[in-house]
Design an enzyme around this catalytic site. Structure first.
Site, PDB file in Angstrom:
ATOM      1  N   TYR A 206      -6.746  -1.398  -5.292  1.00  0.00           N
ATOM      2  CA  TYR A 206      -5.827  -1.769  -6.371  1.00  0.00           C
ATOM      3  C   TYR A 206      -6.574  -1.682  -7.699  1.00  0.00           C
ATOM      4  O   TYR A 206      -7.591  -2.355  -7.898  1.00  0.00           O
ATOM      5  CB  TYR A 206      -5.294  -3.187  -6.156  1.00  0.00           C
ATOM      6  N   HIS A 238       0.353   4.949  -3.589  1.00  0.00           N
ATOM      7  CA  HIS A 238       1.290   4.227  -2.739  1.00  0.00           C
ATOM      8  C   HIS A 238       2.378   3.565  -3.573  1.00  0.00           C
ATOM      9  O   HIS A 238       3.568   3.722  -3.331  1.00  0.00           O
ATOM     10  CB  HIS A 238       0.530   3.175  -1.925  1.00  0.00           C
ATOM     11  N   HIS A 239       1.977   2.784  -4.566  1.00  0.00           N
ATOM     12  CA  HIS A 239       2.953   2.211  -5.493  1.00  0.00           C
ATOM     13  C   HIS A 239       2.257   1.797  -6.781  1.00  0.00           C
ATOM     14  O   HIS A 239       1.028   1.767  -6.852  1.00  0.00           O
ATOM     15  CB  HIS A 239       3.709   1.021  -4.867  1.00  0.00           C
ATOM     16  N   HIS A 311      -1.765   1.055  -6.807  1.00  0.00           N
ATOM     17  CA  HIS A 311      -2.231   0.916  -5.421  1.00  0.00           C
ATOM     18  C   HIS A 311      -2.551   2.309  -4.896  1.00  0.00           C
ATOM     19  O   HIS A 311      -1.663   3.132  -4.675  1.00  0.00           O
ATOM     20  CB  HIS A 311      -1.148   0.253  -4.564  1.00  0.00           C
ATOM     21  N   HIS A 393      10.995  -3.403  -1.099  1.00  0.00           N
ATOM     22  CA  HIS A 393       9.669  -2.850  -0.786  1.00  0.00           C
ATOM     23  C   HIS A 393       9.029  -3.570   0.395  1.00  0.00           C
ATOM     24  O   HIS A 393       8.891  -4.793   0.401  1.00  0.00           O
ATOM     25  CB  HIS A 393       8.757  -2.991  -2.007  1.00  0.00           C
ATOM     26  N   HIS A 395       6.028  -2.289   3.854  1.00  0.00           N
ATOM     27  CA  HIS A 395       5.065  -1.245   4.223  1.00  0.00           C
ATOM     28  C   HIS A 395       5.509  -0.539   5.503  1.00  0.00           C
ATOM     29  O   HIS A 395       6.702  -0.507   5.824  1.00  0.00           O
ATOM     30  CB  HIS A 395       3.676  -1.848   4.332  1.00  0.00           C
ATOM     31  N   MET A 468       4.301  -6.344   3.293  1.00  0.00           N
ATOM     32  CA  MET A 468       4.906  -7.015   2.149  1.00  0.00           C
ATOM     33  C   MET A 468       6.399  -7.124   2.401  1.00  0.00           C
ATOM     34  O   MET A 468       6.949  -6.438   3.263  1.00  0.00           O
ATOM     35  CB  MET A 468       4.636  -6.245   0.855  1.00  0.00           C
TER      36      MET A 468
END
Length: 581
Positions: A206, A238-239, A311, A393, A395, A468
């Site tokens: 991150y 990823h985000h 991320h 959201h 995973h 998450m």
């Protein structure tokens, strides 16, 4: 010629060449297979164009493979189209449906390409073999071959080779036009861009940076967000999340630094940057707001400094990969009717989000309680807000997501849901009908996980194989943007495992020999456990909340409306399928 008889019974007409699509995408990364579609309340019309003049197949699949897919297979015979409604029970040659549920079609070839245009009901009432198209994510599969089949049905000579693929889409989503500064000279933009950054050789990382926004001379509305990924870096991102920071707490040293998030003093993230401006995840395209709302900037209390959280997912541990990704934000001086905001709900990222291995439909609830929501709205001088969009959201273990809504013990229609969630396709959803959330309502972000292929427990965490459970609710009129989250009080989890602290719970869950019964009982404990809340606004926590707080008691569950196929079947008093005309 059985298949021709079947087609002649159900095809009502040949539709014309023209199609006015409301949506258009490429199904492959090479941008050689185009897919266009439009829909009504009951039907969908779609068109696929592929290279070559052999055959084309297009289908809808629950898994993204041929197994279990609803497939249309088509080719030309003596300049006449032959179009078959088929299904596949294996990853192999499809079988012909008994019922041919093709309302109308057209097919043409121009020497280099083949185009198939189809029209069908969203629900054909063929329960055995046809896919019901809903607002959930749909895996659209395609294939094509250079040579047409020699016989009356597809055969091994019709093999597609590498000419196949899958793309996840939400076919019934409300789509808004992408805005362009070249088309509208009143539009302006700015970029929130990271400085050149070498992605570490770590599975999960991150990366946090702080950015000053331009100095605005008056109020504007931000109306479109586009993530501009550095070419070739798509697989690593990823985000990302853009947060509104308290400018008085962000130092010059922070503005000039780049650092790993959530380590050292980054644990004070909540103190500096609470409100979410925009969130993006893999699979999303541009987010364009409806024309009556905009996120304000340039007026008191609006963002002057933002934090960009990236991320990175470097599963192959590649080295020397430099990224300069940016978020491009379009804004306008032509103010919309309402200022919009974002409410973040769900389950906090803690180990109490714990899913045993071997679980099929393990349910986790992230609560936004009535007392927290009441406090947020009181602080924002609102009695209700209107939710116009949602971004959900989770995973890789997530496969169903629902934003549930309760009022006075009665469950209302879900604000949003996706019962076929795809980790690789996470797109914000603009609601077809806005939902009103009132002070004192309860919201639950429900995430359903599938860990049947995992041999160890899955917990809440930052990594992609951690989990998450978040819902970002876009709403108006704007209040102080807030977190409205809750997690289970760990004491019930400790009692279930016979332990005295949550750390021992984690170890016990890791070493436990899980059974279907123990998984079910543990899930019941999790869902019924009293709640510890994270109830925050930009000025700090909402005060005076009772804690731990009991989960809401629901007297009346929401009943989904019955579809026309089931209604007609009941009216006729038979279990046999009814065929629409």
């Amino acid at each position: 010629m059985h298949y021709l008889l079947l087609i002649s019974c159900f095809v009502t007409s040949i539709i014309g060449d023209a199609l006015e699509p409301t949506n258009s995408v490429f199904l492959d990364r090479q941008k050689t297979v185009s897919f266009r579609w439009s829909y009504t309340d009951e039907t969908i019309t779609y068109e696929i164009t592929v290279p070559g003049t052999g055959w084309v197949g297009i289908g809808f699949s629950p898994s993204g493979t041929m197994k279990g897919a609803d497939i249309i297979f088509a080719w030309m015979v003596n300049e006449e189209p032959r179009v078959l409604d088929m299904h596949s029970e294996i990853n192999g040659i499809p079988a012909l449906d008994v019922e041919q549920d093709i309302r109308s079609f057209n097919m043409k070839q121009n020497g280099t390409h083949t185009t198939l245009l189809m029209d069908r009901f969203l629900d054909t009432c063929d329960e055995a073999h046809d896919f019901v198209i809903t607002e959930d994510t749909t895996r659209v599969i395609f294939a094509y071959g250079r040579d047409a089949p020699k016989g009356n049905l597809p055969n091994f000579g019709s093999y597609h080779g590498r000419n196949r693929g899958v793309r996840s889409l939400r076919l019934l989503d409300k789509k808004l036009p992408v805005l362009n500064v070249e088309d509208d000279t009143s539009l302006k933009y700015f970029d929130v861009r990271i400085k050149p950054f070498t992605i570490p050789r770590r599975d999960t990382y991150y990366h946090c940076t702080y950015h000053k926004l331009p100095e605005f001379e008056k109020k504007y509305h931000m109306i479109q967000f586009k993530v501009m990924i550095t070419p070739g870096r798509e697989k690593y991102i990823h985000h990302l999340v853009v947060y509104h920071c308290k400018e008085s707490l962000v130092t010059d040293q922070m503005l000039n630094s780049t650092e790993e998030c959530y380590v050292n003093d980054q644990g004070d993230h909540w103190k500096y940057c609470t409100a979410v401006v925009v969130a993006w995840a893999v699979g999303m395209t541009e987010l364009t707001l409806p024309d009556h709302v905009g996120f304000p900037v340039g007026s008191p209390g609006t963002p002057k400094i933002v934090k960009l959280e990236m991320h990175y997912d470097n599963v192959d541990l590649d080295e020397g990969v430099v990224d300069t990704t940016a978020v491009r934000i379009l804004y306008t001086p032509n103010l919309r009717e309402f200022d919009a905001g974002v409410l973040l709900t769900g389950h906090d990222v803690t180990p109490t989000l714990l899913v045993p291995p071997g679980s099929n439909d393990f349910v986790v609830h992230g609560h936004c309680t009535d007392q927290c929501l009441r406090g947020i709205m009181k602080h924002g001088n609102q009695t209700h807000v209107n939710v116009f969009g949602v971004f959900m959201h989770s995973h890789t273990a997530g496969h169903k997501m629902i934003v549930r809504h309760y009022r006075n013990g009665t469950e209302l229609e879900p604000i949003a849901k996706d019962l076929a969630y795809d980790f690789d396709f996470q797109e914000s959803k603009i609601l077809p009908t806005e939902k009103t959330v009132r002070s004192g309502d309860n919201l639950i972000m429900e995430c359903v996980y599938d860990t049947t292929k995992r041999t160890s427990i899955t917990t809440g965490g930052l990594g992609t194989r951690d989990e998450m459970c978040f819902g970002f609710l876009m709403y108006y009129p704007k209040m102080d943007d807030a977190y409205c989250q809750a997690t289970p009080d760990g004491r019930d989890l400790e009692k279930f495992f016979g332990k005295n602290n949550i750390g021992d719970v984690y170890y016990a869950a890791m070493t436990k020999k899980w059974t279907d019964y123990s998984r079910r009982k543990f899930n019941e404990v999790q869902l019924a456990s009293p709640l510890l809340e994270l109830c925050l606004i930009n000025d700090g926590s909402i005060e005076g909340l009772k804690e731990p707080y009991d989960v809401p008691k629901i007297q009346h569950r929401y009943a989904e409306s019955i579809g026309r196929c089931e209604l007609e079947k009941r009216r006729r008093g038979t279990n046999r399928g009814w065929r629409p005309s």
